[in-house]
Each structure stands twice: as C-alpha cells, then as structure tokens.
Scaffold this motif. Structure first.
Motif, PDB file in Angstrom:
ATOM      1  N   ALA A 183      10.633 -11.495   7.989  1.00 22.84           N
ATOM      2  CA  ALA A 183      10.732 -12.658   8.880  1.00 22.84           C
ATOM      3  C   ALA A 183      10.333 -12.290  10.308  1.00 22.84           C
ATOM      4  N   ILE A 184      10.692 -11.088  10.756  1.00 22.59           N
ATOM      5  CA  ILE A 184      10.272 -10.637  12.091  1.00 22.59           C
ATOM      6  C   ILE A 184       8.757 -10.498  12.137  1.00 22.59           C
ATOM      7  N   ALA A 185       8.210  -9.828  11.129  1.00 19.19           N
ATOM      8  CA  ALA A 185       6.768  -9.611  11.090  1.00 19.19           C
ATOM      9  C   ALA A 185       6.017 -10.942  11.006  1.00 19.19           C
ATOM     10  N   GLY A 186       6.605 -11.918  10.308  1.00 23.61           N
ATOM     11  CA  GLY A 186       5.969 -13.227  10.225  1.00 23.61           C
ATOM     12  C   GLY A 186       5.870 -13.915  11.566  1.00 23.61           C
ATOM     13  N   SER A 187       6.805 -13.620  12.465  1.00 21.52           N
ATOM     14  CA  SER A 187       6.773 -14.201  13.815  1.00 21.52           C
ATOM     15  C   SER A 187       5.880 -13.394  14.765  1.00 21.52           C
ATOM     16  N   LEU A 188       5.355 -12.287  14.256  1.00 19.98           N
ATOM     17  CA  LEU A 188       4.402 -11.478  15.039  1.00 19.98           C
ATOM     18  C   LEU A 188       3.051 -11.548  14.333  1.00 19.98           C
ATOM     19  N   SER A 189       2.582 -12.762  14.118  1.00 17.35           N
ATOM     20  CA  SER A 189       1.419 -12.992  13.250  1.00 17.35           C
ATOM     21  C   SER A 189       0.148 -12.341  13.763  1.00 17.35           C
ATOM     22  N   ASP A 190       0.057 -12.103  15.061  1.00 17.44           N
ATOM     23  CA  ASP A 190      -1.155 -11.512  15.623  1.00 17.44           C
ATOM     24  C   ASP A 190      -1.031 -10.006  15.833  1.00 17.44           C
ATOM     25  N   VAL A 191       0.042  -9.419  15.318  1.00 18.47           N
ATOM     26  CA  VAL A 191       0.305  -7.992  15.508  1.00 18.47           C
ATOM     27  C   VAL A 191       0.085  -7.260  14.185  1.00 18.47           C
ATOM     28  N   ASN A 192      -0.490  -6.081  14.232  1.00 20.25           N
ATOM     29  CA  ASN A 192      -0.772  -5.274  13.046  1.00 20.25           C
ATOM     30  C   ASN A 192       0.520  -4.597  12.564  1.00 20.25           C
ATOM     31  N   THR A 193       1.372  -5.369  11.890  1.00 15.88           N
ATOM     32  CA  THR A 193       2.679  -4.869  11.477  1.00 15.88           C
ATOM     33  C   THR A 193       2.626  -4.195  10.114  1.00 15.88           C
ATOM     34  N   TRP A 194       3.317  -3.064  10.027  1.00 14.02           N
ATOM     35  CA  TRP A 194       3.515  -2.361   8.762  1.00 14.02           C
ATOM     36  C   TRP A 194       5.017  -2.254   8.537  1.00 14.02           C
ATOM     37  N   LEU A 195       5.478  -2.670   7.382  1.00 14.62           N
ATOM     38  CA  LEU A 195       6.896  -2.592   7.046  1.00 14.62           C
ATOM     39  C   LEU A 195       7.069  -1.521   5.975  1.00 14.62           C
ATOM     40  N   ARG A 247       0.829  -1.202   0.000  1.00 14.16           N
ATOM     41  CA  ARG A 247       0.000   0.000   0.000  1.00 14.16           C
ATOM     42  C   ARG A 247       0.866   1.256   0.000  1.00 14.16           C
ATOM     43  N   ARG A 248       0.291   2.335  -0.462  1.00 12.88           N
ATOM     44  CA  ARG A 248       0.957   3.631  -0.367  1.00 12.88           C
ATOM     45  C   ARG A 248       0.370   4.394   0.804  1.00 12.88           C
ATOM     46  N   ARG A 249       1.239   4.857   1.682  1.00 13.80           N
ATOM     47  CA  ARG A 249       0.848   5.675   2.827  1.00 13.80           C
ATOM     48  C   ARG A 249       1.506   7.036   2.669  1.00 13.80           C
ATOM     49  N   THR A 250       0.722   8.041   2.308  1.00 13.87           N
ATOM     50  CA  THR A 250       1.243   9.374   1.983  1.00 13.87           C
ATOM     51  C   THR A 250       2.271   9.214   0.861  1.00 13.87           C
ATOM     52  N   ASP A 251       3.567   9.396   1.153  1.00 13.34           N
ATOM     53  CA  ASP A 251       4.578   9.237   0.117  1.00 13.34           C
ATOM     54  C   ASP A 251       5.513   8.069   0.406  1.00 13.34           C
ATOM     55  N   LEU A 252       5.026   7.086   1.154  1.00 11.94           N
ATOM     56  CA  LEU A 252       5.808   5.903   1.487  1.00 11.94           C
ATOM     57  C   LEU A 252       5.055   4.637   1.064  1.00 11.94           C
ATOM     58  N   ILE A 253       5.792   3.628   0.651  1.00 18.24           N
ATOM     59  CA  ILE A 253       5.200   2.335   0.335  1.00 18.24           C
ATOM     60  C   ILE A 253       5.341   1.432   1.551  1.00 18.24           C
ATOM     61  N   SER A 254       4.263   0.730   1.869  1.00 19.67           N
ATOM     62  CA  SER A 254       4.214  -0.109   3.064  1.00 19.67           C
ATOM     63  C   SER A 254       3.745  -1.512   2.705  1.00 19.67           C
ATOM     64  N   LEU A 255       4.329  -2.507   3.363  1.00 21.58           N
ATOM     65  CA  LEU A 255       3.820  -3.884   3.300  1.00 21.58           C
ATOM     66  C   LEU A 255       3.052  -4.120   4.584  1.00 21.58           C
ATOM     67  N   GLU A 256       1.760  -4.480   4.472  1.00 18.01           N
ATOM     68  CA  GLU A 256       0.902  -4.540   5.646  1.00 18.01           C
ATOM     69  C   GLU A 256       0.093  -5.825   5.695  1.00 18.01           C
ATOM     70  N   LYS A 257      -0.258  -6.204   6.908  1.00 19.80           N
ATOM     71  CA  LYS A 257      -1.264  -7.238   7.111  1.00 19.80           C
ATOM     72  C   LYS A 257      -2.619  -6.529   7.233  1.00 19.80           C
ATOM     73  N   ASP A 258      -3.659  -7.196   6.844  1.00 21.99           N
ATOM     74  CA  ASP A 258      -4.998  -6.636   7.021  1.00 21.99           C
ATOM     75  C   ASP A 258      -5.491  -6.995   8.416  1.00 21.99           C
ATOM     76  N   MET A 259      -5.088  -6.193   9.403  1.00 24.59           N
ATOM     77  CA  MET A 259      -5.443  -6.491  10.781  1.00 24.59           C
ATOM     78  C   MET A 259      -5.868  -5.215  11.498  1.00 24.59           C
ATOM     79  N   HIS A 260      -6.614  -5.406  12.587  1.00 23.49           N
ATOM     80  CA  HIS A 260      -6.993  -4.268  13.420  1.00 23.49           C
ATOM     81  C   HIS A 260      -5.947  -4.087  14.512  1.00 23.49           C
ATOM     82  N   GLY A 261      -6.094  -3.037  15.273  1.00 25.62           N
ATOM     83  CA  GLY A 261      -5.165  -2.775  16.364  1.00 25.62           C
ATOM     84  C   GLY A 261      -4.185  -1.677  16.010  1.00 25.62           C
ATOM     85  N   ILE A 262      -3.476  -1.230  16.989  1.00 25.70           N
ATOM     86  CA  ILE A 262      -2.524  -0.142  16.805  1.00 25.70           C
ATOM     87  C   ILE A 262      -1.449  -0.562  15.797  1.00 25.70           C
TER      88      ILE A 262
END
Length: 606
Positions: free
Chosen positions: A389-401, A357-372
């Motif tokens: 790999a870090i984000a994959g181990s945080l499967s229940d966390v709303n991670t944006w890379l 996804r594009r966030r303002t002027d940055l590209i982000s890799l995101e999971k479709d999850m709720h939460g902060i």
C-alpha cells in the motif's frame, strides 16, 4: 510462421508465449480475452502485437469456435497443444472432457489444415507417465489404462489418439512429456499449485514422518521455463521427425524421495522423516478415505517412481541448442518457499503492478521503472506484501519490496548468527547491484537497513527508518521454542485485541483486519513461525543491535517515529538525527500507508 496454441494462459503456456512471440504470430485459444491480456501486457511491446486471442473452449465441439474463427486458424503452420487442467482429482467424465474431447477436435483441425495447405508440425504436451512412444504407438494398448485414475487415463488416451490419428497423414508429431513441473529455474516462482505443492503441504503439516516407498523411489521434476524453452526450440526447428521427449533428469542425477523430503523439511524448518512406508500400503490407506481427510490424494503418489526414463532425445536437443534443461539444485529452496507462501495465501493476490524477482538470495516485488532503487525492508510478523500500500502511493518511485530470509517467499538463510544472516543477505544483494540505493526499513527491517549502511556506507544513498528497533526487545521472547509454540495457536480476534491494547495500531480499520489475517495465514507455516521466533529471540540480546549512530553521516538518515508505541523508544544516542514524531503506534506504516508515503516523498533524495 503461424502457430495455434492451446493452454496459452496456463502455467507452461504463459512462459511459452514469450518464447514464441518474438519470432512468430501466435493464435491463442482462450475463453476470455481479459486473462490473456493480463499476461500479454507484461511482455515487451514488440511481442504483444504477435499474440492474437481466439475465443473458444477446449472442451467443446470444434473447440467452441465459430466459422470465422475456425477459418482464421486454418492458416496455421504449427499446432501446439499445451492445454488441460492440472487437477489429479478429476472425475472420469471431467477428465474425458478435459483431455480426450480436445484431442479429437485438434486432430480434426490438423486434418483440415493438412488437406487445405499442409500442416508442418504438431506438438503435444502429454506427461512422463504415458506408456506410449514411437515403438508402440500404433499398438492397441489402451486397455492397459483401465485401472488408472481418470486424470491419467484420459490424458494418456488423448496421447494415444493423437499419435494414431496423425500417423497416417505423415504429420510430424513431437510428444513432449514433462515430469512434475516446478518453478522457474532461477527465481523458483511457481504460479500453479498441484504436483510438488501437495508434498510440501504434507511435510509442513508433519504428515510425512515416513518416506513413501523408500530410497529407491524418486520424483522426476522439470523447471517450467525449461519446458517452455524446449517446446520453443522444437517449434523453431524445421524438418523434425516424429519423436517423444521426456523432460526430466536421470534417476542417478536426481535426489531420492528421501533426500527431497529432507530438503523440504529443512527449508520448512520441520521434522525430517524417520523411516519408510511401503508405497502400495500408503496408497491403500489414502484410498480408503484417509487421503481425502488429510488433503493428500491417493493419485498424487503415482508421480513417485522407481523406473528410469529415456532421455536421449532430450539430450540431442540440448546439444543442438547449447541449452541445459536440468533441475537447478540451488533453486529448490526458492521453489519450496514460494509454494509454502502460496499455500498460506490461497486466492489472495494484491501484487498488481509489481513483478516478482530474485535478487541474489532474496525475493523482491518490483515495479519496472528507472531511477535509484528505493528498497523496503519489512519487520517481523510481516513481509513484502504488507508494504504494497505504501509503494502504491509512491507510483512514480522505483520501489522494491523485499521478503527477508524466512519470510514471505524467500528461503531462510540458515546462517549460525540469526541477525548476521540478514545483514549478509541484504548486503550481498546491494553489492551485486553495484550502485547506490535508498534503504527504507520498518521495525526489524530498520535495524537491518542501519547495519547494512554501517557495513557499506558508499552504496547507501539514503537511510529511512520507520519505527526502527534500536534497543533489545522484551525478554518474554527470549525462549525461541516457547514463542514458536504460542505462535502456532494465534487466533485473529486475540491478535487484533493485543495489537490495539499495545498501541501497535491505534484504531480498528481495514488495514488492521488485513494485517491480522495475513499474519495468521503466515503462521500456518512452520518456516515462518520458526523464523519469527528466532528473530524475536535474537532481538532480546543487545549484541544483535550493534549500531553506532555517532559515526553515521546524519545527512543521509531520516527517522519517522510513532510516539504512541508502548514497547519501543528512541535511545538518546539517536537524538541528533532527523526525527519526525507522529501520533501513531509501532505499525503505523501498515495502518497509515498513504501518510507514510507522503512523508517518505518529502524526505526522499532521488
């Protein structure tokens, strides 16, 4: 309405599916269900049941369908033919099999449907260089294609065949002629290489010192989501007469090929063209073997044109739909960067479960999850993918890379101050979100995260720093031009040795191998080489740090530090913060992603 769609898993087709499935039942011709399922699973649940795979093959007789499947699609009200490869290097037999054979099978299907129940509409996605339109469609002009390359010849003979065959039956035919299809009108994401990427690759390899043709030539373009929305609008509209629609802008409203190459060169941070070269001469040179040697097909020059194209029918659809289908200039840098990244990493995809996804002027890799949102900022010689790999181990966390500007898929910020440009980019994204976030920064990303927190403390719920840069780096990186030149010739074996000797990594592993090869791939791009050299040069200056940890809310801050790092240390002014020391080096988040994720989970305040 029942729709039969070819090309549903292609660049245009996958965007078209989401436009159609909300209102219609769509039968999609596919060779294998798995590829379609991967696309369908990303759509809203209520749309998924409206998409039904039909196993067949566009290049085979009767589309490769058995009797049961063929009878199933005889209930079709609308045929949309968007199938066919984007490969301008096809041989004559390959092109005939890819375009003319499917046209004949689809015409026969249209006849069978029409005689059984009546076919409401046929939409054919052809191409803007086709010579056929409503005024000449019934004329015998096929001989004019004799000297065209196989790809164009067969594509346009298919256009002619469909027009001539459907006309006697009075089946309304909408011929959609996209120009060069480029990335999404906002994100710039371009899943298909070919077309514009050939030009981008030539510019990034400094193979475009001269403008092909000069200022009178241009490259007509259209966004892929605009093509999908336009076709969907035609599909939703009843009572249309046969017509041809050119999906492109006017010549006056488009950049010349010189202006386009200059924009590409700016984004890739490489040399701009100095003059011009005759297009016929260039085609001749490319056609005698030079094109194959350089990876620039002679046929790719056929998309550069002098002429105008009629856009009145497109404008009529724009007016009735209150939609615009024009190129968005501010998105072009994102298209260039996205294609540049894809050219670096051909055939590599580790993003399963993440959406770009594009966030303002940055590209982000995101999971479709709720939460902060837990937003990761990478270091130099890296990108969002390095932290998957870090984000994959945080499967229940709303991670944006995040891909920081000039890295990965994000365009460079072009601000006068290198470091301020990064702080501004991340700050703007968080302000637009307008809700608290957790920032996790590795190395240089840790510095940027800390400076963003200093600027917008109310929007930073927590700051987690992984081996952050807290002091100026070695002066050997001060001269940007020298660093950039060295990076151009980095080899995997040497880089691996240096990373182990400096204790960036403490042992050989698959993570080290993957990281080394990703870095070397990235450094093929002058954009990424220049960005790394610029950032490293800036980090040698104390003014780039500008951190005041004594004023931080220490309850918000956590630091994970690999004490085997030989090049970095934690200044005394940070010792009052929560610091966990581990026996690893500077790149421990990449070398030990599961351990890093476990530690992050322990301190995470969600």
């Amino acid at each position: 309405m029942n729709i039969f769609l070819t090309g549903g898993t292609g660049f245009i087709g996958r965007h078209l599916l989401s436009e159609l499935a909300s209102q219609h039942q769509v039968y999609v011709l596919v060779r294998q269900k798995s590829r379609l399922h991967a696309i369908v699973n990303q759509l809203p649940t209520e749309q998924q049941s409206n998409i039904l795979p039909v196993i067949g093959d566009l290049t085979k007789f009767r589309l490769g369908l058995d009797d049961t499947e063929y009878k199933q699609i005889l209930a079709t009200d609308l045929i949309i033919h968007a199938g066919g490869p984007m490969n301008i290097g096809l041989s004559l037999s390959e092109a005939e099999q890819s375009f003319l054979y499917p046209a004949k099978s689809l015409v026969q299907l249209a006849k069978d449907i029409h005689y059984a129940k009546g076919l409401n509409h046929f939409i054919h996605v052809a191409g803007f260089m086709s010579p056929y339109h409503e005024q000449n469609a019934m004329s015998d002009m096929d001989h004019l294609l004799d000297n065209e390359p196989p790809y164009e010849k067969m594509k346009f003979l298919a256009d002619s065949y469909i027009r001539k065959s459907l006309h006697p039956m009075n089946i309304p035919l909408s011929t959609v002629n996209p120009s060069v299809v480029v990335g999404n009108s906002f994100s710039g994401q371009t899943e298909q290489l070919g077309g514009l990427s050939i030009l981008i690759d030539a510019v990034r390899r400094n193979l475009m010192p001269l403008v092909p043709g000069g200022d009178d030539y241009w490259l007509p373009m259209v966004h892929v989501d605009h093509v999908a929305s336009f076709i969907a609008k035609l599909a939703h509209t009843e009572g249309l007469s046969s017509n041809t629609y050119y999906l492109l802008d006017t010549k006056q409203g488009s950049p010349s090929i010189r202006a386009l190459i200059q924009l590409i060169a700016k984004e890739l941070q490489t040399a701009k063209p100095l003059g011009r070269v005759s297009l016929p001469l260039l085609k001749t040179i490319l056609g005698i073997g030079v094109g194959k040697l350089l990876g620039i097909p002679k046929e790719s020059m056929n998309f550069l044109v002098k002429s105008e194209f009629p856009v009145n029918t497109k404008l009529e659809i724009e007016q009735t739909s209150e939609m615009k289908f024009s190129i968005v200039p501010s998105t072009l840098p994102f298209i260039v960067s996205d294609l540049d990244y894809r050219l670096n990493h051909l055939g590599v995809n580790r993003q399963e479960g993440f959406f770009q996804r594009r966030r303002t002027d940055l590209i982000s890799l995101e999971k479709d999850m709720h939460g902060i949102p837990v937003i990761f900022l990478h270091g130099t010689f890296s990108g969002a993918d390095a932290l998957l790999a870090i984000a994959g181990s945080l499967s229940d966390v709303n991670t944006w890379l995040i891909d920081l500007p000039g890295f990965g898929r994000t365009p460079y910020h072009h601000e006068p101050s290198v470091i301020e440009g990064y702080v501004e980019s991340v700050t703007a994204m968080i302000i637009e979100l307008n809700r608290p976030v957790i920032l996790v920064g590795h190395s240089f990303g840790g510095l940027i995260a800390a400076r963003v927190m200093q600027r917008q403390p109310s929007l930073i719920h927590q700051l987690i720093m992984l081996q952050p840069v807290l002091h100026p780096v070695k002066s050997k990186y001060r001269i940007q031009g020298v660093t950039k030149l060295i990076l151009k010739y980095v080899k995997p074996a040497k880089l691996k040795r240096e990373l182990l000797q400096s204790k960036n990594f403490i042992a050989s592993s698959k993570f080290l191998e993957d990281y080394v090869h990703d870095v070397v791939r990235d450094l093929k791009s002058p954009r990424i080489r220049t960005t790394n050299a610029a950032v490293m040069s800036s980090l040698t200056q104390s003014k780039s740090i500008q951190l005041d940890p004594q004023r931080w809310d220490e309850t918000k801050v956590n630091i994970l530090w690999g004490h085997m790092d030989k090049a970095h240390h934690i200044p005394k002014s940070y010792e009052h913060l929560d610091i966990t020391r581990i026996p690893y080096g500077h790149q421990f988040p990449i070398e030990r992603p599961e351990q890093t994720a476990q530690w992050i989970r322990q301190v995470l305040k969600v």
